[in-house]
Design a protein around this motif. Structure first.
Motif, PDB file in Angstrom:
ATOM      1  N   ARG A  84      23.442  32.746  60.717  1.00  0.00           N
ATOM      2  CA  ARG A  84      22.667  33.597  59.804  1.00  0.00           C
ATOM      3  C   ARG A  84      22.757  35.049  60.242  1.00  0.00           C
ATOM      4  O   ARG A  84      22.674  35.356  61.432  1.00  0.00           O
ATOM      5  CB  ARG A  84      21.201  33.158  59.781  1.00  0.00           C
ATOM      6  N   LYS A  85      22.949  35.925  59.287  1.00  0.00           N
ATOM      7  CA  LYS A  85      22.863  37.370  59.510  1.00  0.00           C
ATOM      8  C   LYS A  85      21.792  37.888  58.567  1.00  0.00           C
ATOM      9  O   LYS A  85      21.940  37.798  57.348  1.00  0.00           O
ATOM     10  CB  LYS A  85      24.215  38.039  59.252  1.00  0.00           C
ATOM     11  N   GLN A  86      20.719  38.402  59.138  1.00  0.00           N
ATOM     12  CA  GLN A  86      19.503  38.628  58.373  1.00  0.00           C
ATOM     13  C   GLN A  86      19.687  39.601  57.215  1.00  0.00           C
ATOM     14  O   GLN A  86      19.416  39.273  56.073  1.00  0.00           O
ATOM     15  CB  GLN A  86      18.381  39.143  59.299  1.00  0.00           C
ATOM     16  N   GLN A  87      20.145  40.812  57.473  1.00  0.00           N
ATOM     17  CA  GLN A  87      20.331  41.780  56.397  1.00  0.00           C
ATOM     18  C   GLN A  87      21.606  42.579  56.632  1.00  0.00           C
ATOM     19  O   GLN A  87      21.548  43.708  57.142  1.00  0.00           O
ATOM     20  CB  GLN A  87      19.120  42.711  56.281  1.00  0.00           C
ATOM     21  N   LYS A 141      17.907  33.157  47.009  1.00  0.00           N
ATOM     22  CA  LYS A 141      17.617  34.368  47.782  1.00  0.00           C
ATOM     23  C   LYS A 141      18.391  34.453  49.091  1.00  0.00           C
ATOM     24  O   LYS A 141      17.974  35.134  50.034  1.00  0.00           O
ATOM     25  CB  LYS A 141      16.106  34.498  48.046  1.00  0.00           C
ATOM     26  N   VAL A 142      19.526  33.760  49.161  1.00  0.00           N
ATOM     27  CA  VAL A 142      20.463  33.913  50.270  1.00  0.00           C
ATOM     28  C   VAL A 142      21.873  33.916  49.697  1.00  0.00           C
ATOM     29  O   VAL A 142      22.095  33.534  48.546  1.00  0.00           O
ATOM     30  CB  VAL A 142      20.331  32.786  51.321  1.00  0.00           C
ATOM     31  N   CYS A 163      31.051  40.424  56.052  1.00  0.00           N
ATOM     32  CA  CYS A 163      29.628  40.805  56.023  1.00  0.00           C
ATOM     33  C   CYS A 163      29.428  42.058  55.187  1.00  0.00           C
ATOM     34  O   CYS A 163      28.495  42.141  54.371  1.00  0.00           O
ATOM     35  CB  CYS A 163      29.111  41.037  57.435  1.00  0.00           C
ATOM     36  N   PRO A 174      20.083  37.892  52.966  1.00  0.00           N
ATOM     37  CA  PRO A 174      20.664  37.364  54.202  1.00  0.00           C
ATOM     38  C   PRO A 174      21.911  36.537  53.912  1.00  0.00           C
ATOM     39  O   PRO A 174      22.075  35.983  52.823  1.00  0.00           O
ATOM     40  CB  PRO A 174      19.540  36.502  54.781  1.00  0.00           C
ATOM     41  N   VAL A 176      24.291  33.348  55.150  1.00  0.00           N
ATOM     42  CA  VAL A 176      24.178  32.103  55.908  1.00  0.00           C
ATOM     43  C   VAL A 176      25.456  31.288  55.760  1.00  0.00           C
ATOM     44  O   VAL A 176      26.244  31.484  54.842  1.00  0.00           O
ATOM     45  CB  VAL A 176      22.974  31.257  55.444  1.00  0.00           C
ATOM     46  N   PHE A 192      26.271  37.424  63.849  1.00  0.00           N
ATOM     47  CA  PHE A 192      25.519  36.292  63.317  1.00  0.00           C
ATOM     48  C   PHE A 192      24.691  35.639  64.424  1.00  0.00           C
ATOM     49  O   PHE A 192      25.147  35.508  65.565  1.00  0.00           O
ATOM     50  CB  PHE A 192      26.456  35.240  62.723  1.00  0.00           C
ATOM     51  N   GLU A 193      23.494  35.220  64.066  1.00  0.00           N
ATOM     52  CA  GLU A 193      22.691  34.398  64.952  1.00  0.00           C
ATOM     53  C   GLU A 193      23.141  32.950  64.812  1.00  0.00           C
ATOM     54  O   GLU A 193      23.433  32.486  63.712  1.00  0.00           O
ATOM     55  CB  GLU A 193      21.208  34.501  64.590  1.00  0.00           C
ATOM     56  N   GLY A 195      22.214  29.078  64.920  1.00  0.00           N
ATOM     57  CA  GLY A 195      21.011  28.279  64.737  1.00  0.00           C
ATOM     58  C   GLY A 195      21.198  26.827  65.131  1.00  0.00           C
ATOM     59  O   GLY A 195      21.984  26.489  66.022  1.00  0.00           O
TER      60      GLY A 195
END
Length: 206
Positions: A84-87, A141-142, A163, A174, A176, A192-193, A195
């Motif tokens: 995930r990359k938030q914004q 919303k992603v 990205c 975001p 994902v 990216f985080e 998870g």
């Protein structure tokens, strides 16, 4: 994504299921929750689908890595992790590739898919040849990023460029997806985080 391909499916409480053939590389079952009671119902959904006699080696996306269905005739195709990359924000492209948004062509991505405003596929060229790419789909919303392709030396730059392209195409959302191995490492380098784990099961060969 399967809806965009014109393929029908059904949301149950704990699972998304499709009893019809789906596009290549997409699953017929996706788990949506991870409770113990939910897992029992998800296994039952897989059992029911087995009786529908789907052709070929169809797959189950075990979104939480909790659904052991080896005894039902499945084997693990891939162990992966959510990313995930938030914004993400638009930024200068760094890979050195010439990027373009792809149009219709070929059976894998039918013409009707390109009429979906939530879909975008980008290809990156070097010396006129396509050497990288990625697919974006906006939902709930992603933005989902999938089908990322790049040469090993280009990978981190390609992920950073995708990205930026996602942020410009679907701003403020975001990003994902899920990856494993070298691709997971490249995504992490691109910000990216990493998870929770997930697992892709595929029907074992007869």
């Amino acid at each position: 994504m399967c809806f965009a391909h014109g393929t029908t499916g059904r949301f149950l409480v704990h699972t998304w299921v499709n009893a019809e053939p789906v596009p290549r590389f997409y699953p017929n079952v996706v788990t949506l929750t991870a409770g113990q009671a939910d897992i029992a119902e998800q296994r039952q959904a897989v059992r029911i689908l087995l009786k529908s006699h789907l052709p070929g080696r169809w797959a189950v996306k075990d979104s939480f890595g909790t659904l052991d269905i080896a005894r039902l005739g499945f084997e693990v195709l891939q162990e992966a992790s959510w990313i995930r990359k938030q914004q993400p924000k638009p930024a200068p492209l760094v890979s050195g590739l010439a990027w373009e948004r792809a149009g219709p062509g070929g059976e894998a991505f039918p013409t009707m898919l390109y009429g979906d405003e939530n879909f975008a596929m980008f290809s990156g060229r070097r010396d006129g040849a396509i050497v990288a790419g990625g697919t974006l789909y906006r939902a709930d919303k992603v933005v989902g990023l999938s089908n990322v392709v790049a040469d090993a030396d280009d990978e981190p730059g390609v992920w950073r460029d995708l990205c930026s392209l996602a942020a410009a195409t679907f701003p403020g959302l975001p990003l994902v997806g899920y990856e494993s191995g070298d691709e997971l490492t490249a995504a992490h380098k691109a910000g990216f985080e990493i998870g929770d784990p997930l697992r892709i099961w595929v029907k074992a060969r007869d």
